[in-house]
Design an enzyme around this catalytic site. Structure first.
Site, short mmCIF file in Angstrom:
data_model
loop_
_atom_site.label_atom_id
_atom_site.label_comp_id
_atom_site.label_asym_id
_atom_site.label_seq_id
_atom_site.Cartn_x
_atom_site.Cartn_y
_atom_site.Cartn_z
N ASP A 61 0.85 -1.17 0.00
CA ASP A 61 0.00 0.00 0.00
C ASP A 61 0.90 1.24 0.00
O ASP A 61 2.11 1.15 0.27
CB ASP A 61 -0.89 -0.04 1.25
CG ASP A 61 -1.81 1.16 1.33
OD1 ASP A 61 -2.33 1.57 0.29
OD2 ASP A 61 -2.01 1.66 2.45
N PHE A 107 -18.05 7.34 4.28
CA PHE A 107 -17.06 7.08 3.23
C PHE A 107 -16.92 5.58 3.01
O PHE A 107 -16.97 4.78 3.95
CB PHE A 107 -15.71 7.66 3.64
CG PHE A 107 -14.60 7.32 2.68
CD1 PHE A 107 -14.35 8.11 1.57
CD2 PHE A 107 -13.80 6.20 2.89
CE1 PHE A 107 -13.33 7.79 0.69
CE2 PHE A 107 -12.79 5.87 2.01
CZ PHE A 107 -12.55 6.68 0.90
N ARG A 122 -5.98 4.10 -7.92
CA ARG A 122 -7.44 4.10 -7.88
C ARG A 122 -7.99 2.69 -7.70
O ARG A 122 -8.93 2.27 -8.38
CB ARG A 122 -8.02 4.73 -9.15
CG ARG A 122 -7.77 6.22 -9.29
CD ARG A 122 -8.35 6.99 -8.17
NE ARG A 122 -8.31 8.45 -8.36
CZ ARG A 122 -8.32 9.31 -7.38
NH1 ARG A 122 -8.31 8.88 -6.13
NH2 ARG A 122 -8.31 10.60 -7.62
#
EC number: 7.6.2.1
Length: 903
Positions: free
Chosen positions: A124, A262, A507
């Site tokens: 990540d 979210f 993304r």
């Protein structure tokens, strides 16, 4: 997997041995006088027994006799080695982070050796490569850029307004949008205020004492703190009312009606609030890709331009929008939300559909930019992993430009790396098929003439390629085609990735991260994969990879708790893989091969003995020796070896990442190595048995008339066996400690003491004692001593010769480093005191003559460097020698980081 495959081979060997002995037994007994010798005639029931049952009984008896070739104790030792070895990782002080007070955690010890076999690392970005310590940089409102107030001596200068960096300050309508933007950031979040000093709802010294904000997302805290420095302060949430302090030091209250939370698919969050004047607003913030398509008005081009500029600089960007709701619109939205929340089935799906209906027709207010700095030594770690032959992929949900800037900063992409894009924008211009084939032609253009190191992902003579792919493009690649197959697109995509030195996936939704890992994991090479992340959105990726590592960061403990290992910082991954992983794999490989080797040495003489005892299932060794061989005599030395062996120092492994390649692809547990160890065991067993056989055949040894006998013969074989396999392990040991010495020599002493006690005392609890005085009688014979020493030497000699020859003629990188380490224990710089004058390898040419003999009796230091194949030595003038140069007698040059000095 290797252990199980080897075990099947040994199971086949066991069955073959039993079958061969069963068949040969009946061939041997085909003659009558052999079938019923005078001292062991059959009874009548035995003569009438079915021949098939007799053969089956004999076969099973041989299976029991030879079953020791299956190393059952190996599995116990392996589990102990893994469990105890995992503590070395948790005890590593270099992997302890003083800032957080955290050290590495081991949630499972079953994957220790996998750390030495990693081929792909999926990481990540936010919180893993970066510090996740957000700092508000600027905001853009209606095309006007604002930076936070100047802070002087810890005090905010409130008289200073936001600095406009583009043009003049906005007019009346712009001022209204500016206030809406600041209110949106003060209201659209899930931040909590830590405040213990409150009286009647008002905070003491609220202007002078800053608020302490707490949130699961560092981005939200950075935004709220940044807006505070621009004049708007979020105070608290009480009784469902959010309170903010505006620039005029007036408290505004907004009723919180709904929170549209979210999620990583929508990439945005919204709140519906009601002002004290009765107006209802929906404020939304999120990624530009999820906000811009839902905007109907606003200065989109100016804001988009600023967002892209900030992204290229590596800043994290968010867009802010709003819309005003009428009472009827809010009532309708509330009903839809309520129905979705109360749904018993597909609740999340229905909520997502409702969110999609509500979050549309926005008015764009502006965008924010937050800086997330790179972690310490993140670039060095990635560079070392690539040198070790490990491919590093970055999987992130961030914007492509932001992620690419971070990849350049952490040296995943280099200046000469040619970036290839497989993004939605590219696919809109061409079809997916054309884009994939163009990329494939590009990366494979020179594959016929130049060879790329496909394992490491680093090329030397040809162009380096870096691939950037976004989530939408990945969805198209993974999506089944109309003909029901997407395999050819996947294979083409994998072929492109294999020829790229680095891959950036931006993304990405959490499930897409897991899809990428699964795609690589199940490819035809079946590489060992590792995933590392710090947040809950990385859990699916961590669980999908072979090895999952969680960062103990600022986004909770979900990743650390769902991982196999947890470390405080990304930089600790370097030592975890290159040092601990390397050691774990080397130790467990030697342990497994050694166990099979010593069991072949143990049981093959028993097989040969059957040819000399009429295949009567007579044991060669005493039952006590059979029982204690794997439990006591040979178990602890190999366990200690598996815990403490260091064939190369830890500092060298960190300094030379390429040594990781020596053990890659399961190099030490391949069939070639397994066959070598097996044949070495067979050779040693033949030497044990026939060496002892010819020793007994010598009349000098048996002249006293007391030494010849099957138990004495078996004891000689067993003594040579125990000493040989233990000394073989001693020869393989590079890292000696007092514990190794105690275990290796102590196990030999224990065997001798046990044998003396077992055969030297009449034990009252035994019905018979066939080993009584056998061991002492054997030791009383001088030729037996000589024979044992000779057999041990002959058994060890082939392995020693093989190692010497291979080390001299075909040394591996590890062996070259070991040779260098023997001659220079310290870091070699341009001039380093390296060797004494007594050492012939590093002696000046003048020093090798006879006049130097007087000085050679003492250890003297000399200065040494290497240039153009010549060793230059600088000798102190007090010795009476002038500075000379001499060609090195060593057949190699020091190479690698820190081992060769350019002059």
């Amino acid at each position: 997997r290797s252990m199980n495959a080897f075990l099947i081979v040994y199971l086949c060997i066991l069955i073959s041995k039993a079958l061969i002995n069963t068949v040969l037994k009946y061939v041997w007994q085909s003659e009558p006088f052999r079938d019923e010798p005078w001292y062991n005639q059959k009874t009548e029931p035995e003569r009438k027994r079915n021949l098939f049952l007799q053969a089956l009984t004999d076969f099973l008896a041989f299976m029991v006799l030879f079953n020791y070739i299956i190393p059952v104790s190996m599995y116990v030792t392996v589990e102990m080695q893994k469990f105890l070895g995992s503590y070395f990782l948790t005890w590593d002080e270099e992997m302890f982070d003083e800032d957080t007070g955290e050290g590495p955690l081991v949630n499972t010890s079953d994957l220790n050796e996998e750390l030495g076999q990693i081929e792909y690392v999926f990481t990540d970005k936010t919180g893993t490569l970066t510090e996740n310590n957000m700092e508000f940089v600027e905001c853009c409102i209606e095309g006007h850029v604002y930076v936070p107030h100047v802070i002087c001596n810890g005090q905010i200068l409130h008289d200073c307004t936001g600095i406009d960096m583009i043009d003049s300050s906005p007019g009346g309508s712009g001022k209204e949008r500016e206030d809406l933007f600041f209110r949106a950031l003060c209201l659209c979040h899930t931040v909590q205020v830590k405040d213990d000093d409150s009286v009647d709802g008002l905070r003491k010294n609220q202007l002078s004492k800053p608020c302490i904000y707490i949130s699961s997302s560092p981005d939200e805290v950075a935004l709220v703190e940044g807006i505070q420095r621009l004049g708007y302060t979020y105070l608290r949430l009480k009784d469902n009312f959010m309170e903010i302090l505006n620039r005029e030091n007036n408290i505004e209250k907004f009723e919180l009606l709904e929170v549209l939370s979210f999620d990583s698919v929508r990439r945005r969050m919204s709140v519906i609030v009601k002002s004290s004047g009765g107006d209802i607003f929906l404020f939304c913030k999120g990624a530009d890709s999820s906000i811009f398509p839902r905007v109907k008005e606003g200065k989109i081009d100016q804001i988009r331009s600023r967002v892209e500029r900030n992204a290229v600089e590596g800043l994290r960007t968010l867009c802010v929008a709003y819309k005003k709701l009428t009472a009827e619109e809010y009532s309708c939205a509330q009903k839809l939300l309520q129905n979705a929340k109360l749904a018993l089935q597909d609740r999340e799906k229905k909520l997502a559909e409702v969110y999609e209906k509500i979050e549309r027709d926005f008015i764009l207010l502006g965008a924010t930019a937050v800086e997330d700095r790179l972690q310490e030594k993140a670039a060095d770690t990635i560079e070392s992993l690539q040198k070790a032959g490990i491919k590093v992929w970055v999987l992130t949900g961030d914007k492509m430009e932001t992620a690419a800037a971070t990849c350049y900063a952490c040296k995943l992409f280099r200046r000469n790396t040619q970036l290839l894009e497989l993004t939605t924008k590219k696919i809109e211009e061409q079809s997916l098929h054309d884009v994939l084939f163009d990329l494939s032609k590009t990366v494979l253009r020179h594959s016929g003439s130049l060879t790329r190191d496909t394992f490491s992902g680093l090329s030397t003579d040809m162009q380096d390629y870096g691939l950037i792919i976004d989530g939408a493009a990945l969805s198209l690649i993974m999506k089944p085609r109309q003909d029901g197959s997407s395999a050819n697109y996947r294979e083409l995509f994998l072929e492109i990735c294999r020829n790229c030195s680095a891959v950036l996936c931006c993304r990405m939704a959490p499930l897409q991260k897991a899809q990428i890992v699964k795609l690589i994991k199940l490819s035809k090479e079946h590489p060992i994969t590792l995933a590392i992340g710090d947040g809950a959105n990385d859990v699916s990726m961590i669980l999908e990879a072979h090895v999952g590592i969680g960062i103990i960061g600022k986004e909770g403990r979900q990743a650390a708790r769902n991982s196999d290992y947890a470390i405080p910082k990304f930089k600790h991954l370097k030592k975890m893989l290159l040092v601990h992983g390397h050691f774990y794999y080397v130790r467990i490989s030697e342990l497994v091969q050694y166990f099979f080797y010593k069991n072949v040495c143990f049981i093959f003489p028993q097989f040969l003995y059957q040819f000399f005892c009429g295949f009567s299932q007579q044991t060669l060794y005493d039952t006590a020796y059979l029982t204690l061989y794997n439990i006591s005599f040979t178990s602890l030395p190999i366990l200690l070896y598996g815990l403490m062996e260091q064939h190369v120092s830890a500092d060298t492994l960190k300094r030379e990442p390429s040594l990781y390649r020596d053990v890659a692809k399961n190099a030490l547990l391949r069939w070639r190595a397994f066959i070598y160890w097996t044949f070495l065991g067979v050779f040693d067993a033949v030497v044990f048995f026939f060496g002892a056989y010819f020793l007994f055949d010598n009349t000098v040894v048996t002249s006293n008339g007391q030494m010849f006998g099957n138990w004495t013969f078996g004891t000689v074989v067993f003594t040579v066996l125990v000493f040989t396999v233990t000394l073989k392990l001693a020869l393989d040991t590079h890292y000696w400690t007092w514990i190794n010495h105690f275990m290796i020599w102590g196990s030999l002493v224990f065997y001798i003491v046990f044998s003396l006690l077992w055969g030297g005392i009449i034990w009252p609890f035994l019905n018979y004692q066939r080993m009584y005085y056998v061991f002492m009688q054997m030791l009383s014979s001088g030729p037996a001593w000589l024979g044992i020493i000779l057999l041990i030497t002959v058994s060890l000699l082939p392995d020693v010769l093989k190692k010497v020859l291979c080390r001299q003629l075909w040394p591996t990188a590890t062996e070259r480093i070991q040779n260098a380490s023997r001659h220079c224990r310290e870091h070699i710089s341009e001039f380093t005191p390296l060797a004494c004058l007594k050492s012939p390898r590093y002696r000046s040419s003048d020093c090798s003559h006879s006049p130097a003999r007087r000085s050679n009796s003492h250890s003297k230091k000399m200065m040494f460097t290497h240039w153009r194949g010549i060793d230059y030595s600088v000798l102190p003038s007090v010795f009476g020698y002038s500075n000379k140069q001499g060609r090195s007698r060593a057949g190699y040059r020091y190479s690698g980081s820190g081992l060769e000095t350019s002059v």
